[in-house]
Design an enzyme around this catalytic site. Structure first.
Site, PDB file in Angstrom:
ATOM      1  NE  ARG A 186      50.189  13.396  20.729  1.00  0.00           N
ATOM      2  CZ  ARG A 186      51.380  13.241  20.169  1.00  0.00           C
ATOM      3  NH1 ARG A 186      52.260  12.415  20.715  1.00  0.00           N
ATOM      4  NH2 ARG A 186      51.710  13.861  19.054  1.00  0.00           N
ATOM      5  CG  ASP A 232      63.644   9.133  22.309  1.00  0.00           C
ATOM      6  OD1 ASP A 232      63.511  10.357  22.444  1.00  0.00           O
ATOM      7  OD2 ASP A 232      63.480   8.538  21.223  1.00  0.00           O
ATOM      8  CG  PHE A 292      57.792   7.512  18.362  1.00  0.00           C
ATOM      9  CD1 PHE A 292      56.649   8.288  18.436  1.00  0.00           C
ATOM     10  CD2 PHE A 292      58.501   7.490  17.164  1.00  0.00           C
ATOM     11  CE1 PHE A 292      56.221   9.039  17.346  1.00  0.00           C
ATOM     12  CE2 PHE A 292      58.084   8.237  16.072  1.00  0.00           C
ATOM     13  CZ  PHE A 292      56.944   9.015  16.156  1.00  0.00           C
ATOM     14  CE1 TYR A 309      59.500  16.315  15.708  1.00  0.00           C
ATOM     15  CE2 TYR A 309      61.786  16.280  14.979  1.00  0.00           C
ATOM     16  CZ  TYR A 309      60.629  15.608  15.319  1.00  0.00           C
ATOM     17  OH  TYR A 309      60.609  14.233  15.299  1.00  0.00           O
ATOM     18  CE  LYS A 310      58.192  14.633  18.723  1.00  0.00           C
ATOM     19  NZ  LYS A 310      58.729  13.294  18.967  1.00  0.00           N
TER      20      LYS A 310
END
Ligand SMILES: *Cc1c(COP(=O)(O)O)cnc(C)c1O
Length: 395
Positions: A354, A182, A111, A207-208
């Site tokens: 996605r 990560d 990322f 928050y995912k």
């Protein structure tokens, strides 16, 4: 055992939400929890609430609940800040553990923020560090004995391709490097066993897949045996051994708490604490089995209905996290057409559509309906409507 618990979440009617890998849905308990934190704790108790409403203990309490989801021991996780900040802290701490080495190894699928934090830290340290980013499939071969830190995201945010945490950590350690994982797309998505993996550090966001809401605090894990050797960058007062002693010099807490920085975001933490109730009794292996079923169904349905889409994720479910991506030249417009029809995924440049799978609130029927709507969009080329090509700030 089924892990489906849709009734715990607010899912707007007519919507099939396949973006829980980016922002998880609202747990029904969140609003009442936030209201209590704001109206009673803050409103009526004000400063007293730090003691009387458990605010001071909340970061640790929530950290311990996250620990349970990633196979980490009690007390090994600090919460707060954002994931980017936690990447910076973990990387700085890891580099200090290998003072003679100068190479950070990541991969070019990582990322961007993780790579940016590494680049920024390299400039700040100004000691000749460099960042290597081979293709993800070449990472194993790139672990040589000049590497100080291997810093990888287990599940690729674009394709869902999953690294083998155990094998890579073993190789990193054999080469004398420190390992940072990560878990942004792993925590709450795939089984993780930090203790068995033996990596020094892990970081992640909430928050995912953990449904903590936009801006929910991040977390950082440090392996218990290394904690007291960590000399934290961003040494804040709440990482101090005795914050209210107000000492002039920094003296780190004798626990993972030393990786905290400043005042925790209590409203968000209280919401996250409520969101984590949805995980009570969930076996991560059951969750994984359900996730694979959902993603396999989706791939099969889309393959038969939408021949113009090419799978951009590994076909083998064991090489994938809990998301599936398709490449399509007009992917942005096609995603906007889908979103208007209630199927919410997202788009990642240059051409990736996605879709995330969250077994706590998605079932097989949802996934089949989503594929049917995709078929309409693709067969009828609904994406050609020019309104779908207008780019928003967030894609
Ligand atoms: C989502 C994500 C981030 C986002 O970082 P924030 O600081 O929370 O905005 C960082 N790294 C990875 C790998 C991610 O998936």
């Amino acid at each position: 055992m089924s892990v489906l618990r849709k009734e715990m979440f607010h899912i707007p009617s007519g919507m099939i939400y396949l973006d829980g890998n980016s922002l998880g849905v609202l747990p029904k308990a969140a609003a009442a929890t936030a209201a209590k934190t704001i109206e009673q704790d803050w409103g009526d108790h004000l400063i007293k609430a730090w003691n009387t409403a458990g605010w001071m203990d909340l970061p640790r309490k929530v950290g311990n609940r996250i620990a349970g989801l990633i196979g980490a021991p009690v007390g090994s996780i600090a919460t707060g800040d954002t994931l980017s900040i936690k990447v910076y802290q973990a990387l700085d701490a890891a580099l200090k553990m290998r003072p003679k080495r100068r190479v950070i190894l990541s991969d070019n699928g990582n990322f961007p923020s993780d790579l940016y934090m590494a680049q920024g830290l390299i400039e700040t340290l100004d000691k000749g560090y460099s960042l290597k980013t081979p293709a993800p499939e070449d990472v194993m071969d790139a672990i040589t004995d000049d590497i100080s830190v291997v810093m990888l995201t287990q599940v690729d945010y674009r394709t869902g391709r999953m690294h083998d945490m155990k094998a890579i950590t073993e190789k990193a350690h054999a080469a004398g490097a420190v390992m940072i994982w990560d878990l942004a797309h792993s925590a709450g998505a795939v089984p993780v066993d930090m203790t068995a993996t033996n990596a020094e550090f892990a970081v992640g966001c909430t928050y995912k897949y953990l449904n903590g809401g936009p801006g929910a605090p991040a977390f950082i894990y440090a392996r218990p045996d290394i904690v007291t050797g960590i000399n934290p960058a961003l040494a804040g007062w709440l990482g101090h051994d005795a914050p209210f002693a107000m000492e002039q010099s920094y003296r780190p807490a004798m626990s993972t708490e030393r990786l905290r920085v400043g005042t925790p975001s209590i409203v968000q933490l209280s919401i996250l604490d409520a969101a984590l109730d949805a995980w009570n009794g969930v076996d991560m292996h059951d969750l994984r089995a359900a996730s694979i079923q959902l993603s396999e169904t989706f791939i099969a349905e889309v393959a038969s209905r939408c021949p113009d889409l090419t799978l951009a994720s590994p076909r083998d479910p064991h090489q994938r996290g809990s998301q599936v991506s398709f490449g399509f030249e007009h992917g942005y417009a096609a995603m906007q057409a889908l979103i208007e029809r209630g199927v919410i995924g997202d788009f990642r440049a240059p051409n990736i559509m996605r879709f995330g799978f969250t077994p706590l609130y998605l079932d097989q029927a949802d996934v089949i309906t989503a594929a049917e709507i995709m078929e309409q969009v693709m067969k009828n080329e609904l994406w050609r409507d020019p309104k779908y090509s207008i780019k928003s700030q967030v894609t």
